[in-house]
Design a protein around this motif. Sequence first.
Motif, PDB file in Angstrom:
ATOM      1  N   LEU A  91       0.834  -1.209   0.000  1.00 20.86           N
ATOM      2  CA  LEU A  91       0.000   0.000   0.000  1.00 20.86           C
ATOM      3  C   LEU A  91       0.865   1.253   0.000  1.00 20.86           C
ATOM      4  O   LEU A  91       0.514   2.244  -0.657  1.00 20.86           O
ATOM      5  CB  LEU A  91      -0.957  -0.008   1.189  1.00 20.86           C
ATOM      6  N   GLN A  92       1.988   1.221   0.688  1.00 20.43           N
ATOM      7  CA  GLN A  92       2.908   2.356   0.634  1.00 20.43           C
ATOM      8  C   GLN A  92       3.405   2.558  -0.790  1.00 20.43           C
ATOM      9  O   GLN A  92       3.483   3.698  -1.270  1.00 20.43           O
ATOM     10  CB  GLN A  92       4.096   2.129   1.575  1.00 20.43           C
ATOM     11  N   LEU A  93       3.742   1.470  -1.473  1.00 24.54           N
ATOM     12  CA  LEU A  93       4.195   1.572  -2.866  1.00 24.54           C
ATOM     13  C   LEU A  93       3.105   2.148  -3.764  1.00 24.54           C
ATOM     14  O   LEU A  93       3.398   2.777  -4.776  1.00 24.54           O
ATOM     15  CB  LEU A  93       4.631   0.201  -3.385  1.00 24.54           C
ATOM     16  N   MET A  94       1.842   1.930  -3.370  1.00 23.87           N
ATOM     17  CA  MET A  94       0.702   2.460  -4.130  1.00 23.87           C
ATOM     18  C   MET A  94       0.391   3.908  -3.770  1.00 23.87           C
ATOM     19  O   MET A  94      -0.525   4.494  -4.315  1.00 23.87           O
ATOM     20  CB  MET A  94      -0.527   1.588  -3.892  1.00 23.87           C
ATOM     21  N   GLY A  95       1.139   4.488  -2.830  1.00 23.91           N
ATOM     22  CA  GLY A  95       0.964   5.890  -2.494  1.00 23.91           C
ATOM     23  C   GLY A  95       0.235   6.169  -1.194  1.00 23.91           C
ATOM     24  O   GLY A  95       0.027   7.338  -0.850  1.00 23.91           O
ATOM     25  N   TYR A  96      -0.151   5.145  -0.462  1.00 23.03           N
ATOM     26  CA  TYR A  96      -0.812   5.367   0.831  1.00 23.03           C
ATOM     27  C   TYR A  96       0.225   5.820   1.842  1.00 23.03           C
ATOM     28  O   TYR A  96       1.296   5.238   1.960  1.00 23.03           O
ATOM     29  CB  TYR A  96      -1.554   4.103   1.290  1.00 23.03           C
ATOM     30  N   THR A  97      -0.090   6.903   2.555  1.00 25.86           N
ATOM     31  CA  THR A  97       0.894   7.549   3.419  1.00 25.86           C
ATOM     32  C   THR A  97       0.723   7.234   4.897  1.00 25.86           C
ATOM     33  O   THR A  97       1.652   7.436   5.670  1.00 25.86           O
ATOM     34  CB  THR A  97       0.830   9.075   3.238  1.00 25.86           C
ATOM     35  N   ARG A  98      -0.447   6.764   5.298  1.00 27.53           N
ATOM     36  CA  ARG A  98      -0.708   6.501   6.719  1.00 27.53           C
ATOM     37  C   ARG A  98      -1.189   5.061   6.882  1.00 27.53           C
ATOM     38  O   ARG A  98      -2.321   4.809   7.251  1.00 27.53           O
ATOM     39  CB  ARG A  98      -1.740   7.488   7.265  1.00 27.53           C
ATOM     40  N   VAL A  99      -0.306   4.134   6.594  1.00 31.09           N
ATOM     41  CA  VAL A  99      -0.648   2.720   6.655  1.00 31.09           C
ATOM     42  C   VAL A  99       0.294   2.031   7.633  1.00 31.09           C
ATOM     43  O   VAL A  99       1.467   2.381   7.727  1.00 31.09           O
ATOM     44  CB  VAL A  99      -0.596   2.077   5.249  1.00 31.09           C
ATOM     45  N   GLY A 100      -0.258   1.079   8.383  1.00 31.80           N
ATOM     46  CA  GLY A 100       0.549   0.329   9.330  1.00 31.80           C
ATOM     47  C   GLY A 100       0.117  -1.118   9.400  1.00 31.80           C
ATOM     48  O   GLY A 100      -0.920  -1.510   8.870  1.00 31.80           O
ATOM     49  N   SER A 101       0.927  -1.894  10.097  1.00 31.02           N
ATOM     50  CA  SER A 101       0.660  -3.309  10.331  1.00 31.02           C
ATOM     51  C   SER A 101       0.568  -3.523  11.836  1.00 31.02           C
ATOM     52  O   SER A 101       1.424  -3.045  12.584  1.00 31.02           O
ATOM     53  CB  SER A 101       1.795  -4.154   9.745  1.00 31.02           C
ATOM     54  N   MET A 102      -0.465  -4.239  12.274  1.00 35.68           N
ATOM     55  CA  MET A 102      -0.636  -4.492  13.704  1.00 35.68           C
ATOM     56  C   MET A 102       0.379  -5.545  14.162  1.00 35.68           C
ATOM     57  O   MET A 102       0.340  -6.689  13.725  1.00 35.68           O
ATOM     58  CB  MET A 102      -2.053  -4.963  14.018  1.00 35.68           C
ATOM     59  N   ALA A 103       1.258  -5.144  15.048  1.00 35.79           N
ATOM     60  CA  ALA A 103       2.254  -6.063  15.601  1.00 35.79           C
ATOM     61  C   ALA A 103       1.543  -7.166  16.389  1.00 35.79           C
ATOM     62  O   ALA A 103       0.706  -6.889  17.231  1.00 35.79           O
ATOM     63  CB  ALA A 103       3.221  -5.303  16.496  1.00 35.79           C
ATOM     64  N   GLY A 104       1.870  -8.402  16.068  1.00 35.28           N
ATOM     65  CA  GLY A 104       1.250  -9.532  16.756  1.00 35.28           C
ATOM     66  C   GLY A 104      -0.040 -10.016  16.143  1.00 35.28           C
ATOM     67  O   GLY A 104      -0.449 -11.151  16.354  1.00 35.28           O
ATOM     68  N   GLY A 105      -0.722  -9.152  15.386  1.00 40.95           N
ATOM     69  CA  GLY A 105      -1.933  -9.509  14.664  1.00 40.95           C
ATOM     70  C   GLY A 105      -3.012 -10.149  15.511  1.00 40.95           C
ATOM     71  O   GLY A 105      -3.136  -9.907  16.719  1.00 40.95           O
ATOM     72  N   TYR A 106      -3.797 -10.972  14.866  1.00 47.67           N
ATOM     73  CA  TYR A 106      -4.921 -11.659  15.501  1.00 47.67           C
ATOM     74  C   TYR A 106      -4.464 -12.484  16.708  1.00 47.67           C
ATOM     75  O   TYR A 106      -5.099 -12.469  17.756  1.00 47.67           O
ATOM     76  CB  TYR A 106      -5.610 -12.547  14.458  1.00 47.67           C
ATOM     77  N   LYS A 107      -3.348 -13.193  16.564  1.00 40.85           N
ATOM     78  CA  LYS A 107      -2.853 -14.030  17.657  1.00 40.85           C
ATOM     79  C   LYS A 107      -2.518 -13.191  18.890  1.00 40.85           C
ATOM     80  O   LYS A 107      -2.808 -13.582  20.020  1.00 40.85           O
ATOM     81  CB  LYS A 107      -1.637 -14.837  17.214  1.00 40.85           C
ATOM     82  N   GLY A 108      -1.909 -12.039  18.679  1.00 41.36           N
ATOM     83  CA  GLY A 108      -1.600 -11.140  19.786  1.00 41.36           C
ATOM     84  C   GLY A 108      -2.865 -10.625  20.460  1.00 41.36           C
ATOM     85  O   GLY A 108      -2.922 -10.473  21.687  1.00 41.36           O
ATOM     86  N   TRP A 109      -3.884 -10.358  19.658  1.00 47.00           N
ATOM     87  CA  TRP A 109      -5.180  -9.901  20.165  1.00 47.00           C
ATOM     88  C   TRP A 109      -5.802 -10.977  21.068  1.00 47.00           C
ATOM     89  O   TRP A 109      -6.242 -10.707  22.179  1.00 47.00           O
ATOM     90  CB  TRP A 109      -6.091  -9.577  18.991  1.00 47.00           C
ATOM     91  N   ILE A 110      -5.781 -12.208  20.577  1.00 41.11           N
ATOM     92  CA  ILE A 110      -6.346 -13.340  21.316  1.00 41.11           C
ATOM     93  C   ILE A 110      -5.548 -13.596  22.600  1.00 41.11           C
ATOM     94  O   ILE A 110      -6.127 -13.874  23.656  1.00 41.11           O
ATOM     95  CB  ILE A 110      -6.385 -14.606  20.426  1.00 41.11           C
ATOM     96  N   GLN A 111      -4.235 -13.505  22.523  1.00 40.30           N
ATOM     97  CA  GLN A 111      -3.395 -13.716  23.705  1.00 40.30           C
ATOM     98  C   GLN A 111      -3.730 -12.721  24.815  1.00 40.30           C
ATOM     99  O   GLN A 111      -3.605 -13.039  25.994  1.00 40.30           O
ATOM    100  CB  GLN A 111      -1.915 -13.613  23.349  1.00 40.30           C
ATOM    101  N   ARG A 112      -4.176 -11.537  24.434  1.00 39.54           N
ATOM    102  CA  ARG A 112      -4.551 -10.517  25.422  1.00 39.54           C
ATOM    103  C   ARG A 112      -6.002 -10.697  25.892  1.00 39.54           C
ATOM    104  O   ARG A 112      -6.523  -9.897  26.637  1.00 39.54           O
ATOM    105  CB  ARG A 112      -4.344  -9.127  24.834  1.00 39.54           C
ATOM    106  N   GLN A 113      -6.657 -11.729  25.362  1.00 41.41           N
ATOM    107  CA  GLN A 113      -8.042 -12.053  25.697  1.00 41.41           C
ATOM    108  C   GLN A 113      -9.011 -10.898  25.406  1.00 41.41           C
ATOM    109  O   GLN A 113      -9.928 -10.613  26.135  1.00 41.41           O
ATOM    110  CB  GLN A 113      -8.166 -12.507  27.150  1.00 41.41           C
TER     111      GLN A 113
END
Length: 119
Positions: A91-113
Motif C-alpha cells: 500500500l505504501q508503494l501504491m501511495g498510501y501515506t498513513r498505513v501500518g501493520s498491527m504487531a502480533g496480529g490476531y494471535k496477539g489480540w487473542i493472547q490478550r483475551q
Amino acid sequence: MQHPNAFSALVNAILPKITEVTIEAYQLDDSWYLIDVREDREWLQDHLPQAQHLSRGILERDIEARFPDKNTPILLYCAGGARSALAAHNLQLMGYTRVGSMAGGYKGWIQRQLPVVQD
C-alpha cells in the motif's frame, strides 16, 4: 507457525520500511480504519471488532475503491503480522501515506483475551 526461510527473509526485509502499531497503541487511537487481510475462511471464523475485510488476494485491487484518499489511516492485521506487513508495504508503494501493520496480529489480540466478533 514456522514460516519458510525465504518468506521470513522477505518479511524481515520489509519490517524496517513499514510502521508497526502495537495493539495497545491501536486501542488508544480510534482514527485507524482496521482492515483484516486474512483469508475468507479466517475472517468468517471470527475477527476483530470494527474490522473490515479485504484479503491479501484482493487488497491491492480493491483498496482504492474503498479508500480513495491515500492519506486515510489504515491499519492492517493478519494472523501474526507477516502478511499484514507485506500488505502495508504494497500500500505504501501504491501511495498510501498513513498505513501500518498491527504487531502480533490476531494471535496477539487473542493472547490478550480481547473480544472478537463472529458474524
